[in-house]
Design a protein around this motif. Structure first.
Motif, PDB file in Angstrom:
ATOM      1  N   PRO A 241       0.855  -1.063  -0.363  1.00 47.11           N
ATOM      2  CA  PRO A 241      -0.108  -0.009  -0.157  1.00 47.11           C
ATOM      3  C   PRO A 241       0.623   1.925  -0.160  1.00 47.11           C
ATOM      4  O   PRO A 241       1.705   1.315   0.681  1.00 47.11           O
ATOM      5  N   GLN A 242       0.585   2.023  -0.991  1.00 52.66           N
ATOM      6  CA  GLN A 242       1.120   3.371  -1.298  1.00 52.66           C
ATOM      7  C   GLN A 242      -0.116   5.040  -0.243  1.00 52.66           C
ATOM      8  O   GLN A 242      -1.246   4.705  -0.312  1.00 52.66           O
ATOM      9  N   VAL A 243       0.580   5.883   0.009  1.00 54.64           N
ATOM     10  CA  VAL A 243       0.063   6.430   1.420  1.00 54.64           C
ATOM     11  C   VAL A 243      -0.644   8.069   0.431  1.00 54.64           C
ATOM     12  O   VAL A 243       0.221   8.499  -0.732  1.00 54.64           O
ATOM     13  N   SER A 244      -1.047   8.397   0.605  1.00 50.99           N
ATOM     14  CA  SER A 244      -1.606   9.347  -0.197  1.00 50.99           C
ATOM     15  C   SER A 244      -0.830  10.526   0.587  1.00 50.99           C
ATOM     16  O   SER A 244       0.252  10.690   1.331  1.00 50.99           O
ATOM     17  N   LEU A 245      -0.991  11.936  -0.588  1.00 48.39           N
ATOM     18  CA  LEU A 245      -0.205  13.226   0.426  1.00 48.39           C
ATOM     19  C   LEU A 245      -0.418  13.567   1.950  1.00 48.39           C
ATOM     20  O   LEU A 245       0.664  14.097   2.180  1.00 48.39           O
ATOM     21  N   SER A 246      -1.921  14.088   1.943  1.00 43.93           N
ATOM     22  CA  SER A 246      -2.301  14.263   3.272  1.00 43.93           C
ATOM     23  C   SER A 246      -2.098  13.255   4.306  1.00 43.93           C
ATOM     24  O   SER A 246      -2.107  14.175   4.917  1.00 43.93           O
ATOM     25  N   LEU A 247      -2.366  12.401   4.506  1.00 43.06           N
ATOM     26  CA  LEU A 247      -1.908  10.932   4.978  1.00 43.06           C
ATOM     27  C   LEU A 247      -0.146  11.406   5.424  1.00 43.06           C
ATOM     28  O   LEU A 247       0.430  11.319   6.285  1.00 43.06           O
ATOM     29  N   ALA A 248       0.706  11.373   4.307  1.00 46.62           N
ATOM     30  CA  ALA A 248       1.908  11.500   4.639  1.00 46.62           C
ATOM     31  C   ALA A 248       2.141  12.758   5.302  1.00 46.62           C
ATOM     32  O   ALA A 248       3.133  13.197   6.443  1.00 46.62           O
ATOM     33  N   ALA A 249       1.795  14.180   4.713  1.00 47.08           N
ATOM     34  CA  ALA A 249       1.989  15.125   5.457  1.00 47.08           C
ATOM     35  C   ALA A 249       2.048  15.133   7.017  1.00 47.08           C
ATOM     36  O   ALA A 249       1.927  15.992   7.942  1.00 47.08           O
ATOM     37  N   ALA A 285     -11.791   7.629   2.987  1.00 48.22           N
ATOM     38  CA  ALA A 285     -12.201   8.852   3.322  1.00 48.22           C
ATOM     39  C   ALA A 285     -12.885   9.787   2.527  1.00 48.22           C
ATOM     40  O   ALA A 285     -12.804   9.968   1.661  1.00 48.22           O
ATOM     41  N   THR A 286     -13.879   9.805   3.496  1.00 49.64           N
ATOM     42  CA  THR A 286     -15.049  10.950   2.951  1.00 49.64           C
ATOM     43  C   THR A 286     -14.093  11.901   3.754  1.00 49.64           C
ATOM     44  O   THR A 286     -14.003  12.435   4.676  1.00 49.64           O
ATOM     45  N   LEU A 287     -14.583  12.862   2.925  1.00 56.73           N
ATOM     46  CA  LEU A 287     -14.491  14.037   3.696  1.00 56.73           C
ATOM     47  C   LEU A 287     -14.854  15.395   4.102  1.00 56.73           C
ATOM     48  O   LEU A 287     -16.982  15.334   3.775  1.00 56.73           O
ATOM     49  N   ARG A 288     -15.075  15.244   4.947  1.00 55.66           N
ATOM     50  CA  ARG A 288     -15.987  16.337   6.332  1.00 55.66           C
ATOM     51  C   ARG A 288     -15.797  17.885   6.154  1.00 55.66           C
ATOM     52  O   ARG A 288     -14.668  18.570   6.248  1.00 55.66           O
ATOM     53  N   ALA A 294     -12.664  28.890   1.270  1.00 53.55           N
ATOM     54  CA  ALA A 294     -12.016  30.337   1.958  1.00 53.55           C
ATOM     55  C   ALA A 294     -11.574  29.774   3.516  1.00 53.55           C
ATOM     56  O   ALA A 294     -11.203  30.128   4.394  1.00 53.55           O
ATOM     57  N   SER A 295     -12.632  28.646   4.096  1.00 53.07           N
ATOM     58  CA  SER A 295     -12.959  27.589   5.646  1.00 53.07           C
ATOM     59  C   SER A 295     -10.936  27.459   5.415  1.00 53.07           C
ATOM     60  O   SER A 295     -10.672  27.079   6.614  1.00 53.07           O
ATOM     61  N   TYR A 296     -10.249  27.230   4.097  1.00 54.57           N
ATOM     62  CA  TYR A 296      -8.965  26.787   4.829  1.00 54.57           C
ATOM     63  C   TYR A 296      -8.103  28.012   4.535  1.00 54.57           C
ATOM     64  O   TYR A 296      -7.630  28.398   3.180  1.00 54.57           O
ATOM     65  N   LEU A 348      -7.721  20.026   3.154  1.00 52.72           N
ATOM     66  CA  LEU A 348      -9.068  19.587   4.326  1.00 52.72           C
ATOM     67  C   LEU A 348      -8.950  18.127   5.042  1.00 52.72           C
ATOM     68  O   LEU A 348      -9.247  17.985   6.343  1.00 52.72           O
ATOM     69  N   MET A 349      -8.260  17.062   4.158  1.00 48.35           N
ATOM     70  CA  MET A 349      -8.443  16.064   4.723  1.00 48.35           C
ATOM     71  C   MET A 349      -7.143  15.966   5.482  1.00 48.35           C
ATOM     72  O   MET A 349      -7.557  15.329   7.216  1.00 48.35           O
ATOM     73  N   ALA A 350      -5.615  16.920   5.452  1.00 49.85           N
ATOM     74  CA  ALA A 350      -5.239  16.814   6.911  1.00 49.85           C
ATOM     75  C   ALA A 350      -6.421  17.526   7.793  1.00 49.85           C
ATOM     76  O   ALA A 350      -5.445  16.864   9.614  1.00 49.85           O
ATOM     77  N   GLU A 351      -7.004  18.335   8.151  1.00 47.78           N
ATOM     78  CA  GLU A 351      -7.540  19.434   8.853  1.00 47.78           C
ATOM     79  C   GLU A 351      -8.330  17.729   9.604  1.00 47.78           C
ATOM     80  O   GLU A 351      -8.424  18.637  10.430  1.00 47.78           O
ATOM     81  N   ASN A 352      -8.659  17.498   9.037  1.00 46.42           N
ATOM     82  CA  ASN A 352      -9.862  16.457   8.893  1.00 46.42           C
ATOM     83  C   ASN A 352      -9.291  14.671  10.010  1.00 46.42           C
ATOM     84  O   ASN A 352      -9.630  15.056  11.489  1.00 46.42           O
TER      85      ASN A 352
END
Length: 705
Positions: A241-249, A285-288, A294-296, A348-352
């Motif tokens: 398995p390889q990880v996404s940019l937001s998960l790796a960050a 994973a589902t984005l919340r 502008a919220s980011y 957004l995903m990293a903030e979640n």
């Protein structure tokens, strides 16, 4: 106290056992079919589900600004100030150095550099040597700046930047493998995963990739309706398995080199430090969303290079570097905004992840939706079978889906659970329509049955009242039936020829038809010795005979006052009171003339006199149709309304057919010999007998001396 009568049937009677059983079958089979469809998730139901979830997200979004992530945006302003994209790699390296000086928690690069930088001095030397055979000497430049790619890689390694990669699924890149110096690990229950397996990978150029400590993929996938709602956290490639940019960050920010796949009661989850991120077997994973782009928060790259961004804006945060420039088209349609930059999607995903605010649909959600469909079906069936009135049905049935939605919203807000709502809501909506239409049809059929009963009762009432009069004057025979059909035929012809169209509605004509039998109800008040007298009446007797019109009016109107609202006896009263009035004003009881006489009375006068002329009476033998019509023509404009009389003669064939169909058994045309015999017999008894040639109308219509 006057009696009152119900003006219609009460709505909401309980349905019959047969209909209740039918509704129960519908209430079970329809929700079962929809619930099973929810298990299979066909495209049409998935679109409905997505629409409901999008609306829920929009309604409940906090609008709060992200606290732990920030975006460094190479936006249109930056490109206009510094130069078109791609920038020289040393300028990107300077941007990274500026960010690193602000001490962020992690830096993630949402930019790929798959080809060498052509503006690099080393690349220029090689190009001149290859194309022109010229060795270009470059002096006074530090060795590290001869190769822009190497310089960028050096700066990325010093800042610990998480690099980007992109996986292919439609073609292979032979021999290409992720080039992480220290690849991130995914352990735990990886055997439960069913990841998309990539066939190729697009990496940074070698001088950059060799110095990158860790990387994450930037792949995104839209749903079938073109909306971005989920991000893949894991993709399979190279047997792992390889990880996404937001998960790796986030892993970089928390100092993690590995994550674990867990099997929980609510499905699969990814253990990231102390957080458990729900995901499906495909690694999504589902984005919340908390709001729009502008919220980011973002800072412009050119402002950062110019030293205009305070270090506090980046310190301790996960920084994503990328571009939202319009020309690069890295924007996506989302539930919150139609043009959400991909760079901020990663943020957004990293903030979640960092906040632990996740959304997930548990694997048992479809089963819960099926159970909710069946429960809704049973409950709504009970409501529609037992509820008393239609408004109660509407209100009660609205409570069921509202309660289900309320529960789903509460779970969403409390724990991020996305329970399927489409199937139960669709089931409730369809059941409501089916049950409402069914119940309405049953109520309408019951109302029609009640109306028929009412009409039958009304007809029986009229016929019973008419029969009272008929028993006082038994020789009238089928007079009631004939006059009924005469008046209806004349009324219909008047309307067809454009006369009195506003008044002569279908309802009015029907009431005229059923009211006609009461025209002589007042004869119950006339003494027998006058009513049944076979000879000519004396002036005093004629005055008493005339009173039957007033008797009829009083009888009918006194009855009508005991019935609430408009009723059929109104027309009957007009007929009884005015069918002896004459067009020239010489009639009785009020001496009305012309249009002052109600139309019902004018029509009844023509029908009644015609039938009296062609019928046997105690004081006369029947006249032939020809003789009767001749006598009536002579009274046009005197006794009769000319328009009504003309309409009567225009349908003469219809009138004769009615007379023949409802002829009295003993009825026959009077011959001159019979008429003469009547006169002679009357003279022998010293009693005046009607003279056929002189008698122009029946005696209750005539003004006799």
């Amino acid at each position: 106290m006057p009696a009152t009568h119900r003006t219609g049937p009460a709505l909401g009677h309980k349905v019959s056992p047969r209909h209740a059983a039918l509704m129960l079958v519908i209430g079970l089979l329809l929700p079962l079919a929809i619930g099973l469809a929810g298990l299979l998730q066909p495209a049409w139901l998935a679109r409905l589900e997505h629409g409901l979830q999008d609306e829920l997200m929009r309604r409940t979004a906090s609008g709060a600004t992200a606290q732990q992530v920030v975006v460094v945006d190479i936006d249109d302003v930056s490109l206009a100030a510094v130069g078109q994209w791609p920038w020289p790699r040393y300028r990107v390296a300077s941007l990274i150095e500026r960010i690193h000086q602000a001490a962020p928690a992690a830096i993630a690069m949402d930019i790929l550099f798959p080809e060498p930088d052509r503006s690099s001095l080393l690349t220029l030397q090689q190009t001149f040597k290859q194309d022109f055979g010229i060795d270009v000497a470059i002096g006074g430049v530090p060795p590290g700046l001869l190769d822009n790619d190497g310089y960028l890689g050096q700066q990325m390694a010093r800042a610990g930047v998480v690099g980007a990669r992109y996986f292919y699924f439609d073609h292979a890149t032979p021999g290409a493998q992720p080039a992480d110096v220290q690849p991130l690990q995914v352990g735990g229950r990886t055997d439960l995963l069913a990841l998309q397996e990539a066939t190729g990978v697009l990496e940074n150029t070698a001088p950059v990739a060799r110095r990158t400590r860790s990387s994450g993929f930037v792949n995104q996938k839209l749903d079938d309706d073109g909306v971005l709602r989920r991000l893949p956290l894991l993709i399979g490639h190279g047997g792992r398995p390889q990880v996404s940019l937001s998960l790796a960050a986030v892993m970089r920010a928390q100092g993690l080199r590995a994550v674990q796949v867990l099997a929980t009661p609510d499905g699969l989850a990814l253990q990231v430090g102390t957080r458990q991120l729900p995901m499906d077997a495909a690694g999504y994973a589902t984005l919340r969303f908390d709001g729009g782009p502008a919220s980011y928060p973002a800072v412009s790259a050119v402002a950062l290079l110019a030293g205009q961004v305070p270090a506090e804006a980046l310190r301790g945060k996960v920084v994503f570097v990328g571009t939202s420039a319009v020309g690069l088209k890295d924007v996506h349609t989302t539930a919150m905004h139609p043009a959400f930059p991909g760079l901020r999607i990663h943020a957004l995903m990293a903030e979640n992840l960092l906040q632990g605010r996740f959304l997930h649909t548990p694997p048992w959600g479809a089963a819960v939706a099926l159970a909710a469909c069946l429960a809704t079906g049973l409950l709504m069936t009970a409501i529609f079978v037992l509820a008393i009135r239609i408004p109660t049905l509407v209100a009660a049935s609205a409570v069921v889906p509202a309660a289900a939605l309320g529960l789903a919203v509460a779970l969403y807000l409390r724990s991020g659970l996305l329970l399927p709502m489409a199937a139960p809501c669709l089931s409730a909506g369809l059941l409501f329509m089916v049950f409402f239409i069914t119940r309405y049809a049953l109520e309408r059929r019951r109302a029609l049955a009640w109306r028929r009963q009412l009409e039958n009762a009304r007809q029986v009432t009229i016929e019973s009242m008419a029969s009272v009069a008929e028993t006082r004057d038994p020789e009238t025979g089928a007079h009631i039936k004939r006059t009924q059909h005469y008046v209806r035929a004349v009324a219909l012809h008047l309307r067809a020829t454009g006369h009195h169209t506003a008044l002569l509605t279908d309802e009015y004509i029907e009431l005229l038809f059923i009211s006609a039998p009461l025209h002589d109800i007042g004869k119950v008040g006339v003494p027998d010795h006058i009513l049944l007298k076979p000879g000519r009446l004396t002036p005093e007797e004629m005055e008493q005979m005339k009173q039957h019109a007033e008797f009829g009016r009083k009888i009918i109107f006194s009855t009508a006052q005991r019935i609430e609202g408009d009723n059929f006896l109104t027309i009957a009263g007009d007929i009884a009171a005015t069918h002896h009035e004459k067009w020239d004003g010489s009639g009785y009881p009020l001496g009305l003339a012309g249009q002052d006489i109600p139309l019902a009375g004018r029509i009844m006068a023509v029908a009644d006199i015609y039938d009296a002329l062609i019928s046997r009476r105690c004081y006369k033998e029947p006249f032939s149709h020809a003789r009767a019509t001749q006598m009536m023509r002579e009274l046009r404009g005197k006794t009769f309304d000319p328009v009504v009389l003309d309409a009567f003669f225009e349908i003469e064939d219809t009138i004769q057919a009615i007379a023949d169909e409802h002829r009295d058994e003993a009825e026959g045309d009077a011959s001159p010999e019979v008429a003469a015999a009547q006169v002679i017999e009357g003279l022998k008894q010293h009693r005046p007998a009607p003279l056929p040639a002189a008698a122009s109308t029946p005696r209750d219509h005539a003004q006799q001396p």
